[in-house]
Design an enzyme around this catalytic site. Structure first.
Site, PDB file in Angstrom:
ATOM      1  N   ASP A 126     -17.877  13.994  21.666  1.00  0.00           N
ATOM      2  CA  ASP A 126     -18.161  14.505  23.006  1.00  0.00           C
ATOM      3  C   ASP A 126     -18.612  13.341  23.889  1.00  0.00           C
ATOM      4  OD1 ASP A 126     -18.926  17.604  24.147  1.00  0.00           O
ATOM      5  OD2 ASP A 126     -19.712  15.894  25.262  1.00  0.00           O
ATOM      6  N   ILE A 127     -18.124  13.339  25.136  1.00  0.00           N
ATOM      7  CA  ILE A 127     -18.434  12.258  26.071  1.00  0.00           C
ATOM      8  C   ILE A 127     -19.907  12.287  26.500  1.00  0.00           C
ATOM      9  CG2 ILE A 127     -17.931  13.430  28.269  1.00  0.00           C
ATOM     10  CD1 ILE A 127     -16.168  10.976  28.973  1.00  0.00           C
ATOM     11  N   ASN A 149     -18.535  28.056  22.866  1.00  0.00           N
ATOM     12  CA  ASN A 149     -18.879  28.673  24.145  1.00  0.00           C
ATOM     13  C   ASN A 149     -17.655  29.443  24.621  1.00  0.00           C
ATOM     14  OD1 ASN A 149     -21.497  27.609  24.263  1.00  0.00           O
ATOM     15  ND2 ASN A 149     -20.756  25.674  25.111  1.00  0.00           N
ATOM     16  N   GLY A 170     -21.457  29.127  29.237  1.00  0.00           N
ATOM     17  CA  GLY A 170     -21.475  27.674  29.396  1.00  0.00           C
ATOM     18  C   GLY A 170     -20.146  27.000  29.130  1.00  0.00           C
ATOM     19  N   GLN A 171     -19.065  27.794  28.935  1.00  0.00           N
ATOM     20  CA  GLN A 171     -17.768  27.143  28.722  1.00  0.00           C
ATOM     21  C   GLN A 171     -17.299  26.502  30.026  1.00  0.00           C
ATOM     22  OE1 GLN A 171     -14.597  29.647  27.159  1.00  0.00           O
ATOM     23  NE2 GLN A 171     -13.256  27.878  26.801  1.00  0.00           N
ATOM     24  N   HIS A 196     -12.479  24.884  21.857  1.00  0.00           N
ATOM     25  CA  HIS A 196     -13.098  23.764  21.151  1.00  0.00           C
ATOM     26  C   HIS A 196     -14.320  24.268  20.417  1.00  0.00           C
ATOM     27  CE1 HIS A 196     -14.566  23.920  25.299  1.00  0.00           C
ATOM     28  NE2 HIS A 196     -15.748  23.534  24.826  1.00  0.00           N
ATOM     29  N   HIS A 220     -17.864  22.987  19.047  1.00  0.00           N
ATOM     30  CA  HIS A 220     -18.859  21.907  19.056  1.00  0.00           C
ATOM     31  C   HIS A 220     -19.464  21.812  17.655  1.00  0.00           C
ATOM     32  CE1 HIS A 220     -19.472  21.634  23.574  1.00  0.00           C
ATOM     33  NE2 HIS A 220     -18.996  22.862  23.505  1.00  0.00           N
TER      34      HIS A 220
END
Ligand code: 5GP
Ligand code: ZN
Length: 118
Positions: free
Chosen positions: A34-35, A91, A97-98, A104, A106
């Protein structure tokens, strides 16, 4: 790619059009860091195929969700967090919070986690 997919950030990462720190490059599933990591280990596991969320992929009954979860666990073992515990988060919907509407998972770990989540 359809129009929706050509606008999709994670489809672009899967196609190699947007750079990412890839940690798994499988036939149907890939994973990258994750960035904006929220834990010492924060990896996103995604299908190559575009699904807007996990419910859509589950409905398709292709075994993709099983594969994503198995891959997340394998990565947790590689990251050395399987023993202490880790959290998998899908999410689903903007209220949860998506922000990226390509399924994806997490994988979060490497620190203590509280419950309930925020
Ligand atoms: P969501 O909020 O949709 O569950 O999660 C989207 C995740 O994608 C966020 O944790 C966010 O930091 C991550 N993200 C957004 N843009 C990029 C990007 O360009 N590269 C990477 N590696 N992660 C991204
Ligand atoms: Zn996509």
């Amino acid at each position: 790619m359809t129009t929706a997919e050509s606008d999709c950030l994670f489809c672009k990462i899967a196609a190699g059009q947007v750079p990412a720190e890839i940690v798994r490059d499988g036939e149907r599933v890939l994973a990258f860091r994750d960035i904006n990591p929220q834990a010492p280990t924060h990896i996103l596991v995604i299908p190559r195929e575009h699904h807007p969320d996990v419910a859509s992929a589950a409905r398709a009954e292709t075994g993709l969700v099983d594969e994503i979860v198995a891959e997340a666990h394998a990565l947790a073992e590689e990251e050395g967090i399987a023993g202490t515990g880790y959290r998998l988060v899908f999410n689903t919907g903007s209220g949860a919070g998506q922000t990226v509407f390509h399924l994806h998972c997490h994988l979060l770990g490497g620190r203590g986690m509280e419950w309930p989540p925020g």
